[in-house]
Design a protein around this motif. Structure first.
Motif, PDB file in Angstrom:
ATOM      1  N   ALA A  46       0.842  -1.197   0.000  1.00 17.00           N
ATOM      2  CA  ALA A  46       0.000   0.000   0.000  1.00 17.00           C
ATOM      3  C   ALA A  46       0.881   1.253   0.000  1.00 17.00           C
ATOM      4  CB  ALA A  46      -0.923   0.001   1.221  1.00 17.00           C
ATOM      5  N   SER A  78       0.691   3.986   1.465  1.00 15.17           N
ATOM      6  CA  SER A  78       0.948   4.576   2.783  1.00 15.17           C
ATOM      7  C   SER A  78       2.190   3.971   3.422  1.00 15.17           C
ATOM      8  CB  SER A  78      -0.267   4.371   3.697  1.00 15.17           C
ATOM      9  OG  SER A  78      -0.559   2.985   3.844  1.00 15.17           O
ATOM     10  N   HIS A  79       2.404   2.669   3.249  1.00 13.24           N
ATOM     11  CA  HIS A  79       3.597   2.026   3.794  1.00 13.24           C
ATOM     12  C   HIS A  79       4.847   2.449   3.027  1.00 13.24           C
ATOM     13  CE1 HIS A  79       1.261  -0.334   6.522  1.00 13.24           C
ATOM     14  NE2 HIS A  79       0.640  -1.008   5.567  1.00 13.24           N
ATOM     15  N   THR A 133       5.904  -8.440   8.966  1.00 16.02           N
ATOM     16  CA  THR A 133       4.575  -8.904   9.353  1.00 16.02           C
ATOM     17  C   THR A 133       4.726 -10.095  10.281  1.00 16.02           C
ATOM     18  OG1 THR A 133       2.520  -9.858   8.529  1.00 16.02           O
ATOM     19  CG2 THR A 133       4.492 -10.321   7.266  1.00 16.02           C
ATOM     20  N   VAL A 148       3.407  -4.574   9.964  1.00 16.83           N
ATOM     21  CA  VAL A 148       2.189  -4.361   9.183  1.00 16.83           C
ATOM     22  C   VAL A 148       0.998  -4.960   9.926  1.00 16.83           C
ATOM     23  CG1 VAL A 148       1.009  -4.945   7.029  1.00 16.83           C
ATOM     24  CG2 VAL A 148       3.434  -4.373   7.007  1.00 16.83           C
ATOM     25  N   ASP A 160      -4.714  -6.855   9.174  1.00 16.56           N
ATOM     26  CA  ASP A 160      -5.814  -6.482   8.282  1.00 16.56           C
ATOM     27  C   ASP A 160      -5.312  -6.136   6.892  1.00 16.56           C
ATOM     28  OD1 ASP A 160      -7.643  -6.923  10.248  1.00 16.56           O
ATOM     29  OD2 ASP A 160      -7.952  -4.801  10.757  1.00 16.56           O
ATOM     30  N   ASP A 161      -4.126  -5.513   6.814  1.00 16.98           N
ATOM     31  CA  ASP A 161      -3.567  -5.162   5.503  1.00 16.98           C
ATOM     32  C   ASP A 161      -3.262  -6.415   4.690  1.00 16.98           C
ATOM     33  OD1 ASP A 161      -3.792  -2.546   6.143  1.00 16.98           O
ATOM     34  OD2 ASP A 161      -1.654  -2.113   6.289  1.00 16.98           O
ATOM     35  N   GLU A 163      -6.759  -8.079   3.654  1.00 24.39           N
ATOM     36  CA  GLU A 163      -7.528  -7.314   2.677  1.00 24.39           C
ATOM     37  C   GLU A 163      -6.737  -7.021   1.406  1.00 24.39           C
ATOM     38  OE1 GLU A 163      -9.055  -3.879   4.658  1.00 24.39           O
ATOM     39  OE2 GLU A 163      -9.983  -5.044   6.267  1.00 24.39           O
ATOM     40  N   ARG A 218      -3.864  -5.312   0.922  1.00 22.80           N
ATOM     41  CA  ARG A 218      -3.104  -4.060   0.777  1.00 22.80           C
ATOM     42  C   ARG A 218      -1.593  -4.300   0.856  1.00 22.80           C
ATOM     43  NH1 ARG A 218      -7.626  -2.315   3.779  1.00 22.80           N
ATOM     44  NH2 ARG A 218      -6.553  -2.594   5.776  1.00 22.80           N
ATOM     45  N   VAL A 219      -1.208  -5.436   1.383  1.00 23.51           N
ATOM     46  CA  VAL A 219       0.186  -5.889   1.361  1.00 23.51           C
ATOM     47  C   VAL A 219       0.159  -7.331   0.889  1.00 23.51           C
ATOM     48  CG1 VAL A 219       2.244  -6.367   2.734  1.00 23.51           C
ATOM     49  CG2 VAL A 219       0.898  -4.329   3.208  1.00 23.51           C
ATOM     50  N   VAL A 242      -9.261   0.958  -2.188  1.00 23.35           N
ATOM     51  CA  VAL A 242      -8.726   1.822  -1.130  1.00 23.35           C
ATOM     52  C   VAL A 242      -8.592   3.242  -1.625  1.00 23.35           C
ATOM     53  CG1 VAL A 242      -6.659   2.312   0.232  1.00 23.35           C
ATOM     54  CG2 VAL A 242      -7.562   0.002   0.128  1.00 23.35           C
TER      55      VAL A 242
END
Length: 388
Positions: free
Chosen positions: A101, A103-104, A119, A178, A181-182, A185, A187-188, A207
């Protein structure tokens, strides 16, 4: 402070032993292109792509990135890496096939010193590389020049990315965990096939569905929300943004035919649809982390809408309206409207919708007068908002 990015493009995909993960289609481009644009958006000023073999798909990806002004180079061996890697700035290392994602990526871009995105070990994180008994590498790391070149000196034929990560773990660098949830879903993720890439693309585009540039008028209040709804579907169909923009231009040109035949409302409706396609093209560019066009190409469809208003109005008042709308359109596109609220800005789409309403009750001439008053008020709002 700027940094460089090192990407990997050597592992084969699960779909074919001849295909690469980096060449999988993702968000309207190859996966490695998307990674490169993510790194650039986070602050990278150059991209180094490690390859085992230079394929036509990789060459075309480099050409497209270079055409967008991104400094990119292909690295085939350690000698080239030592020569081209920067010795005065950090590097952002992204794993082969990793989708992280934005943001990361941004957080690693702003980090100070060595850092790993990790993670917790779980079924969801199983595709990622294990780094100890309880955690796995989440596919992105920020490394100092000292760590990079200290590791390169002893690397030999080992995998550069994984060796760098192991060196960072042994050094005890800071870890950023991380949320699960990422992973759950999408996002990672670490993708190995086109099917996985398509599924992760759905998560990434959903997203960012509420994002995008904030402009004004009906384009912002009505057309942009519709574009955000339909653009993920078009992206999954692998339709390029440029093809959607060409379709918008073609539809706008076709709309001038019923205008000439005095089917005014039909022509206006087709022009609104063309403006929707143009907004969709902008949204596809945003989802692919490209900057929407700001030059003449961005104004072709609005210009055709203004030509239609001129043809229908056929008066001095219509000419004045078109000139004012052209000024507001350029200010809106280039985000020069100050603090004016979106509803204060009258755009070609706003004028078309207003005239369609008045045309439905056979008051088109009065609609032009109201549109003129509205666009004058819009200019005043922009000037006063900038002054405040």
């Amino acid at each position: 402070m700027s940094f460089a990015a090192i990407l990997s493009a050597s592992r084969t995909s699960a779909d074919s032993s001849a295909g690469l993960r980096a060449s999988l289609h993702f968000a309207g481009q190859t996966l490695v292109e998307y990674q490169a644009r993510q790194a650039v958006r986070a602050g990278a000023d150059r991209i180094l792509i490690m390859v085992s073999v230079i394929t036509p798909a990789l060459s075309q990806a480099v050409d497209r990135l270079s055409a967008d002004g991104i400094a990119v180079a292909l690295i085939r061996d350690m000698v080239t890496m030592v020569r081209d890697a920067p010795r005065d700035v950090d590097v952002l290392l992204i794993a082969d096939g990793a989708i992280i994602a934005q943001s990361h990526v941004d957080s690693l871009g702003k980090a100070e010193g060595d850092a790993l995105l990790v993670t917790d070990d779980s079924r969801a994180s199983a595709p990622f590389e294990r780094i100890d008994a309880g955690q796995r590498w989440a596919g992105i790391a920020r490394l100092s020049p000292a760590l990079l070149f200290g590791t390169i000196d002893m690397i030999g034929d080992w995998d550069l990315a994984l060796t760098l990560v192991r060196a960072a773990v042994q050094k005890g660098v800071r870890r950023i965990t991380v949320p699960q949830d990422d992973l759950l879903e999408g996002r990672v993720a670490l993708v190995e096939s086109q099917e996985q890439a398509d599924l992760v693309a759905q998560a990434v585009t959903s997203v960012g569905a509420a994002g995008g540039r904030t402009r004004g008028g009906i384009e912002h209040l009505l057309l942009a929300p519709l574009a955000r709804v339909i653009s993920p579907t078009i992206m999954r169909m692998q339709v390029p943004a440029m093809q959607v923009r060409i379709a918008a231009i073609a539809l706008a040109a076709i709309a001038l035919v019923p205008i000439e035949l005095q089917w005014t409302l039909t022509g206006f409706a087709l022009l609104l649809l063309a403006l929707l396609l143009a907004e969709t093209s902008d949204r596809l560019d945003e989802l692919a982390l490209r900057s929407p066009p700001m030059g003449w190409l961005a104004f072709v469809v609005p210009l055709m809408a203004l030509v239609a208003l001129l043809l229908v109005g056929g008066s001095t008042q219509a000419t004045d309206l078109v000139l004012l709308l052209a000024i507001v359109t350029m200010a809106d596109r280039w985000l020069l409207t100050g603090r004016a609220k979106p509803w204060m800005i009258v755009t070609p789409g706003s004028a078309l919708l207003l005239l369609i309403v008045f045309g439905c009750v056979n008051m088109l001439a009065q609609g032009f007068r109201v549109a003129m008053i509205a666009v004058i008020g819009s200019v005043c709002a922009i000037i006063l908002a900038r002054r405040s």
